[in-house]
Write a protein that holds these residues in place. Sequence first.
Motif, PDB file in Angstrom:
ATOM      1  N   GLY A  76      16.154   5.720  33.522  1.00 48.37           N
ATOM      2  CA  GLY A  76      15.747   4.690  33.167  1.00 48.37           C
ATOM      3  C   GLY A  76      14.832   4.960  31.276  1.00 48.37           C
ATOM      4  O   GLY A  76      14.553   4.117  30.770  1.00 48.37           O
ATOM      5  N   VAL A  77      14.479   6.159  31.265  1.00 49.83           N
ATOM      6  CA  VAL A  77      13.782   6.428  30.083  1.00 49.83           C
ATOM      7  C   VAL A  77      14.731   6.763  29.024  1.00 49.83           C
ATOM      8  O   VAL A  77      14.273   6.386  28.065  1.00 49.83           O
ATOM      9  N   VAL A 129       8.145  14.657  35.723  1.00 52.88           N
ATOM     10  CA  VAL A 129       8.100  13.302  36.571  1.00 52.88           C
ATOM     11  C   VAL A 129       7.771  13.835  37.886  1.00 52.88           C
ATOM     12  O   VAL A 129       6.944  13.200  38.651  1.00 52.88           O
ATOM     13  N   ALA A 130       8.330  14.933  38.340  1.00 52.47           N
ATOM     14  CA  ALA A 130       7.665  15.459  39.841  1.00 52.47           C
ATOM     15  C   ALA A 130       6.326  15.760  39.749  1.00 52.47           C
ATOM     16  O   ALA A 130       5.610  15.803  40.853  1.00 52.47           O
ATOM     17  N   GLU A 184       6.459  10.697  25.854  1.00 53.63           N
ATOM     18  CA  GLU A 184       6.475  12.226  25.972  1.00 53.63           C
ATOM     19  C   GLU A 184       7.646  12.813  26.559  1.00 53.63           C
ATOM     20  O   GLU A 184       7.862  13.607  26.056  1.00 53.63           O
ATOM     21  N   LEU A 185       8.160  12.096  27.797  1.00 57.15           N
ATOM     22  CA  LEU A 185       9.569  12.345  28.299  1.00 57.15           C
ATOM     23  C   LEU A 185      10.612  12.676  27.152  1.00 57.15           C
ATOM     24  O   LEU A 185      11.342  13.651  27.072  1.00 57.15           O
ATOM     25  N   ARG A 186      10.583  11.599  26.270  1.00 56.75           N
ATOM     26  CA  ARG A 186      11.800  11.632  25.194  1.00 56.75           C
ATOM     27  C   ARG A 186      11.688  12.584  24.423  1.00 56.75           C
ATOM     28  O   ARG A 186      12.604  13.134  23.924  1.00 56.75           O
ATOM     29  N   ALA A 187      10.312  12.819  23.920  1.00 59.31           N
ATOM     30  CA  ALA A 187      10.106  13.865  23.153  1.00 59.31           C
ATOM     31  C   ALA A 187      10.636  15.106  23.505  1.00 59.31           C
ATOM     32  O   ALA A 187      10.739  16.301  22.574  1.00 59.31           O
ATOM     33  N   LEU A 188      10.420  15.315  24.935  1.00 58.38           N
ATOM     34  CA  LEU A 188      11.073  16.769  25.551  1.00 58.38           C
ATOM     35  C   LEU A 188      12.498  17.166  24.899  1.00 58.38           C
ATOM     36  O   LEU A 188      12.927  18.325  24.752  1.00 58.38           O
ATOM     37  N   LYS A 189      13.285  15.937  24.778  1.00 62.85           N
ATOM     38  CA  LYS A 189      14.805  16.224  24.336  1.00 62.85           C
ATOM     39  C   LYS A 189      15.487  16.973  25.355  1.00 62.85           C
ATOM     40  O   LYS A 189      16.378  17.703  25.080  1.00 62.85           O
ATOM     41  N   ASP A 190      14.869  16.963  26.661  1.00 65.69           N
ATOM     42  CA  ASP A 190      15.642  17.985  27.574  1.00 65.69           C
ATOM     43  C   ASP A 190      15.392  17.270  28.801  1.00 65.69           C
ATOM     44  O   ASP A 190      14.187  17.233  29.652  1.00 65.69           O
ATOM     45  N   TRP A 191      16.679  16.873  29.693  1.00 71.06           N
ATOM     46  CA  TRP A 191      16.282  16.232  30.880  1.00 71.06           C
ATOM     47  C   TRP A 191      15.942  16.807  32.004  1.00 71.06           C
ATOM     48  O   TRP A 191      15.289  16.338  32.951  1.00 71.06           O
ATOM     49  N   VAL A 206       7.302   2.940  34.002  1.00 71.66           N
ATOM     50  CA  VAL A 206       6.814   4.412  33.312  1.00 71.66           C
ATOM     51  C   VAL A 206       5.694   3.927  32.387  1.00 71.66           C
ATOM     52  O   VAL A 206       6.015   3.043  31.321  1.00 71.66           O
ATOM     53  N   HIS A 207       4.692   4.461  32.494  1.00 74.51           N
ATOM     54  CA  HIS A 207       3.566   4.358  31.481  1.00 74.51           C
ATOM     55  C   HIS A 207       4.183   4.691  29.965  1.00 74.51           C
ATOM     56  O   HIS A 207       4.844   5.592  29.645  1.00 74.51           O
ATOM     57  N   PRO A 208       4.154   3.813  29.121  1.00 71.70           N
ATOM     58  CA  PRO A 208       4.725   3.662  27.782  1.00 71.70           C
ATOM     59  C   PRO A 208       4.455   5.238  27.092  1.00 71.70           C
ATOM     60  O   PRO A 208       5.304   5.745  26.484  1.00 71.70           O
ATOM     61  N   GLY A 209       3.186   5.603  27.186  1.00 66.50           N
ATOM     62  CA  GLY A 209       2.932   7.255  26.532  1.00 66.50           C
ATOM     63  C   GLY A 209       3.596   8.126  27.148  1.00 66.50           C
ATOM     64  O   GLY A 209       3.942   9.021  26.525  1.00 66.50           O
TER      65      GLY A 209
END
Length: 358
Positions: free
Chosen positions: A189-190, A148-149, A134-141, A127-130
């Motif tokens: 994995g994120v 990702v899709a 961004e995904l973590r900042a969403l705080k919503d799986w 996964v690209h670090p940036g």
Amino acid sequence: MANLLPATSTKGYGFDAINSAVAMQTGEKYDMWLFGGEDIGLDITQGKDVVALESVDMSRSNPRTFSLRGLKEGSATLVGRLTQDVGGWKSGAEFIQPLTIRVGPAKAGHAQVRGKVSVDGKGSIVVHPGFRDELRALKDWRKAVIRVAEDQMNSEIGSTQNGGDGIYDDKDIMWCGSFVSFLYATIAGVDSTWANSLGAGLGVNSPLRSGIKALSHAMQNPGRFTVLNYAGDDQFAGAPPIKVERLVGSGVELQQGDICLPRDQYGVFRHVCILYKPPTGNTDFICIDGNTFGNYVPSGLRRGNNGCIAYSSHDQANQQYTIQAKTYKTKSGEEKNVRLSMGSKFRHYVFIHIDKLS
């Protein structure tokens, strides 16, 4: 407001208009078009050492043109500000939606998530670090798995007819369900709090590799999943049967990221996809589908790029079919008995609501 689009030379690979992002490669020149905004000045505000702005031509009529050059791996942001007052807009105001630019390795493709699943179901996901941030900042799986899709859909994998073959599963395998497992493995994995069983196995080990396997996985874990629009036996393993059918709209709220299992007119589970816009009852809904050129072609496909990963629109979530034949032929010509008896009724769409990830 002015709009950005990828030039035809890019084939649109990696460009995400909905989220205003583009994934490109180190060393690549990515040509862009700007529509509207005669008085706009473009600038890289973050990541000037990651992306260079080249060949800017604002003198021509629409589209105006410029290029992005990937200098090294990392993230950057492109903005467009007015160079003078225009109508009610003041000079210096941002006049395009800022474009997030992710630069990956040279010749690695136009995706923020890269991976390949081997024959034995093993594989690494990068996964690209940036994008990870961004995904973590969403705080919503749920939002994260859809992002990702979308990333995969906009890459050359999702934008070409056979792009997913041999990526999410072994070659020549119907990989629709394995694609969904890949999405869930990525978010696990994120963020460790997003660990889940749907992505715990990839490829041959995916619990979503087929419709009946996905249904079985949900039936074996009733505390984590709720099955809607189905009553009957576990057709894959030995989970207790579902005796009472629960319909969409009967109290369990389907959400983005839940699973949809379409059945054909013979009651056969043919496909696995992920919900993008869930139904609220017997209403329409939208999915993101992988392997759209496979043995089962989802209805209502919206292929903006004619690719193998696409949105699909559907009507009547609780639509019912009636069995009208005793046998059917597979795509290869093999004749099989219909599992259900003549006159039996069943739902076209079965849904799996994820009550909790783990």
